[in-house]
Design a protein around this motif. Structure first.
Motif, PDB file in Angstrom:
ATOM      1  N   ALA A  23      17.117  20.702   5.765  1.00 44.64           N
ATOM      2  CA  ALA A  23      17.329  19.343   5.053  1.00 44.64           C
ATOM      3  C   ALA A  23      15.841  19.279   4.314  1.00 44.64           C
ATOM      4  O   ALA A  23      14.809  19.610   4.894  1.00 44.64           O
ATOM      5  CB  ALA A  23      17.299  18.322   6.299  1.00 44.64           C
ATOM      6  N   PRO A  24      15.775  18.224   3.281  1.00 45.32           N
ATOM      7  CA  PRO A  24      14.520  17.864   2.617  1.00 45.32           C
ATOM      8  C   PRO A  24      13.959  17.013   3.570  1.00 45.32           C
ATOM      9  O   PRO A  24      14.299  16.419   4.282  1.00 45.32           O
ATOM     10  CB  PRO A  24      15.037  17.318   1.363  1.00 45.32           C
ATOM     11  N   LYS A  25      12.352  17.047   3.245  1.00 46.84           N
ATOM     12  CA  LYS A  25      11.553  16.183   4.113  1.00 46.84           C
ATOM     13  C   LYS A  25      11.405  14.963   3.626  1.00 46.84           C
ATOM     14  O   LYS A  25      11.861  14.674   2.363  1.00 46.84           O
ATOM     15  CB  LYS A  25      10.040  16.935   3.828  1.00 46.84           C
ATOM     16  N   ASN A  26      10.942  14.122   4.380  1.00 47.25           N
ATOM     17  CA  ASN A  26      10.858  12.768   3.860  1.00 47.25           C
ATOM     18  C   ASN A  26       9.928  12.563   2.687  1.00 47.25           C
ATOM     19  O   ASN A  26       8.968  13.256   2.545  1.00 47.25           O
ATOM     20  CB  ASN A  26      10.386  11.679   4.875  1.00 47.25           C
ATOM     21  N   ASN A  27      10.299  11.470   1.761  1.00 47.13           N
ATOM     22  CA  ASN A  27       9.591  11.255   0.503  1.00 47.13           C
ATOM     23  C   ASN A  27       8.611  10.064   1.077  1.00 47.13           C
ATOM     24  O   ASN A  27       8.246   9.475  -0.131  1.00 47.13           O
ATOM     25  CB  ASN A  27      10.362  11.009  -0.735  1.00 47.13           C
ATOM     26  N   LYS A  28       8.599   9.765   2.048  1.00 49.18           N
ATOM     27  CA  LYS A  28       7.954   8.496   2.668  1.00 49.18           C
ATOM     28  C   LYS A  28       6.296   9.063   2.423  1.00 49.18           C
ATOM     29  O   LYS A  28       5.858   9.817   2.708  1.00 49.18           O
ATOM     30  CB  LYS A  28       8.120   8.275   4.275  1.00 49.18           C
ATOM     31  N   PRO A  29       5.503   8.079   1.914  1.00 46.16           N
ATOM     32  CA  PRO A  29       4.016   8.295   1.806  1.00 46.16           C
ATOM     33  C   PRO A  29       3.298   8.457   3.087  1.00 46.16           C
ATOM     34  O   PRO A  29       3.721   7.752   4.061  1.00 46.16           O
ATOM     35  CB  PRO A  29       3.880   7.262   0.862  1.00 46.16           C
ATOM     36  N   ARG A  30       2.323   9.135   3.022  1.00 48.40           N
ATOM     37  CA  ARG A  30       1.481   9.308   4.247  1.00 48.40           C
ATOM     38  C   ARG A  30       0.877   8.060   4.469  1.00 48.40           C
ATOM     39  O   ARG A  30       0.399   7.345   3.683  1.00 48.40           O
ATOM     40  CB  ARG A  30       0.368  10.535   3.996  1.00 48.40           C
ATOM     41  N   TYR A  31       0.733   7.869   6.078  1.00 47.36           N
ATOM     42  CA  TYR A  31      -0.049   6.758   6.481  1.00 47.36           C
ATOM     43  C   TYR A  31      -1.492   6.689   6.099  1.00 47.36           C
ATOM     44  O   TYR A  31      -2.012   7.839   6.458  1.00 47.36           O
ATOM     45  CB  TYR A  31       0.385   6.459   7.931  1.00 47.36           C
ATOM     46  N   ILE A  32      -1.948   5.663   5.668  1.00 49.18           N
ATOM     47  CA  ILE A  32      -3.261   5.411   5.379  1.00 49.18           C
ATOM     48  C   ILE A  32      -3.786   4.352   6.387  1.00 49.18           C
ATOM     49  O   ILE A  32      -3.300   3.176   5.875  1.00 49.18           O
ATOM     50  CB  ILE A  32      -3.709   5.422   3.968  1.00 49.18           C
ATOM     51  N   SER A  33      -4.824   4.524   7.058  1.00 48.10           N
ATOM     52  CA  SER A  33      -5.262   3.383   7.701  1.00 48.10           C
ATOM     53  C   SER A  33      -6.247   2.295   7.070  1.00 48.10           C
ATOM     54  O   SER A  33      -6.315   2.528   5.806  1.00 48.10           O
ATOM     55  CB  SER A  33      -6.352   4.026   9.096  1.00 48.10           C
ATOM     56  N   LYS A  34      -6.098   1.030   7.616  1.00 45.60           N
ATOM     57  CA  LYS A  34      -6.546  -0.068   6.843  1.00 45.60           C
ATOM     58  C   LYS A  34      -8.095   0.082   6.751  1.00 45.60           C
ATOM     59  O   LYS A  34      -8.487  -0.181   5.391  1.00 45.60           O
ATOM     60  CB  LYS A  34      -6.661  -1.261   7.952  1.00 45.60           C
ATOM     61  N   ALA A  35      -8.939   0.791   7.369  1.00 48.16           N
ATOM     62  CA  ALA A  35     -10.133   1.259   7.133  1.00 48.16           C
ATOM     63  C   ALA A  35     -10.238   1.991   5.820  1.00 48.16           C
ATOM     64  O   ALA A  35     -11.203   1.930   4.964  1.00 48.16           O
ATOM     65  CB  ALA A  35     -11.158   1.660   8.283  1.00 48.16           C
ATOM     66  N   ASP A  36      -9.421   3.098   5.750  1.00 46.66           N
ATOM     67  CA  ASP A  36      -9.381   3.927   4.635  1.00 46.66           C
ATOM     68  C   ASP A  36      -9.084   3.396   3.416  1.00 46.66           C
ATOM     69  O   ASP A  36      -9.582   3.516   2.415  1.00 46.66           O
ATOM     70  CB  ASP A  36      -8.721   5.141   4.888  1.00 46.66           C
ATOM     71  N   ARG A  37      -8.283   2.445   3.523  1.00 46.32           N
ATOM     72  CA  ARG A  37      -7.651   1.634   2.375  1.00 46.32           C
ATOM     73  C   ARG A  37      -8.865   1.040   1.740  1.00 46.32           C
ATOM     74  O   ARG A  37      -9.096   0.795   0.517  1.00 46.32           O
ATOM     75  CB  ARG A  37      -6.477   0.836   2.731  1.00 46.32           C
ATOM     76  N   ALA A  38      -9.644   0.039   2.853  1.00 47.67           N
ATOM     77  CA  ALA A  38     -10.826  -0.511   2.290  1.00 47.67           C
ATOM     78  C   ALA A  38     -11.794   0.235   1.585  1.00 47.67           C
ATOM     79  O   ALA A  38     -12.419  -0.145   0.550  1.00 47.67           O
ATOM     80  CB  ALA A  38     -11.368  -1.227   3.527  1.00 47.67           C
ATOM     81  N   LYS A  39     -12.161   1.467   2.019  1.00 41.80           N
ATOM     82  CA  LYS A  39     -13.065   2.452   1.667  1.00 41.80           C
ATOM     83  C   LYS A  39     -12.573   2.981   0.155  1.00 41.80           C
ATOM     84  O   LYS A  39     -13.280   2.966  -0.840  1.00 41.80           O
ATOM     85  CB  LYS A  39     -13.314   3.797   2.312  1.00 41.80           C
ATOM     86  N   LEU A  40     -11.174   3.295  -0.009  1.00 43.13           N
ATOM     87  CA  LEU A  40     -10.817   3.725  -1.400  1.00 43.13           C
ATOM     88  C   LEU A  40     -10.929   2.669  -2.125  1.00 43.13           C
ATOM     89  O   LEU A  40     -11.228   2.710  -3.570  1.00 43.13           O
ATOM     90  CB  LEU A  40      -9.414   4.194  -1.148  1.00 43.13           C
ATOM     91  N   GLU A  41     -10.593   1.397  -1.814  1.00 42.12           N
ATOM     92  CA  GLU A  41     -10.820  -0.047  -2.747  1.00 42.12           C
ATOM     93  C   GLU A  41     -12.067  -0.142  -3.289  1.00 42.12           C
ATOM     94  O   GLU A  41     -12.420  -0.373  -4.325  1.00 42.12           O
ATOM     95  CB  GLU A  41     -10.107  -1.155  -1.952  1.00 42.12           C
ATOM     96  N   GLU A  42     -13.207   0.176  -2.267  1.00 43.98           N
ATOM     97  CA  GLU A  42     -14.499  -0.367  -2.548  1.00 43.98           C
ATOM     98  C   GLU A  42     -15.202   0.949  -3.435  1.00 43.98           C
ATOM     99  O   GLU A  42     -15.697   0.575  -4.633  1.00 43.98           O
ATOM    100  CB  GLU A  42     -15.211   0.075  -1.129  1.00 43.98           C
TER     101      GLU A  42
END
Length: 50
Positions: A23-42
């Motif tokens: 069966a094909p794997k999920n196309n769900k995006p990988r979870y990114i924590s809130k802290a990591d999202r803040a770093k990426l945005e910064e």
């Protein structure tokens, strides 16, 4: 547990595993924590300002 039931149970278990492997794997995006999202945005803000 009688023999027929046991054989059927083993067969269905192996069949289920084989189907899951194909069966094909999920196309769900990988979870990114809130802290990591803040770093990426910064970092994106700093790179866009320069």
């Amino acid at each position: 547990m009688n023999r027929k039931k046991k054989i059927k149970q083993i067969h269905t278990k192996r069949l289920k595993q084989a189907k899951a492997k194909l069966a094909p794997k999920n196309n769900k995006p990988r979870y990114i924590s809130k802290a990591d999202r803040a770093k990426l945005e910064e970092t994106s803000e700093t790179s866009s300002e320069v």
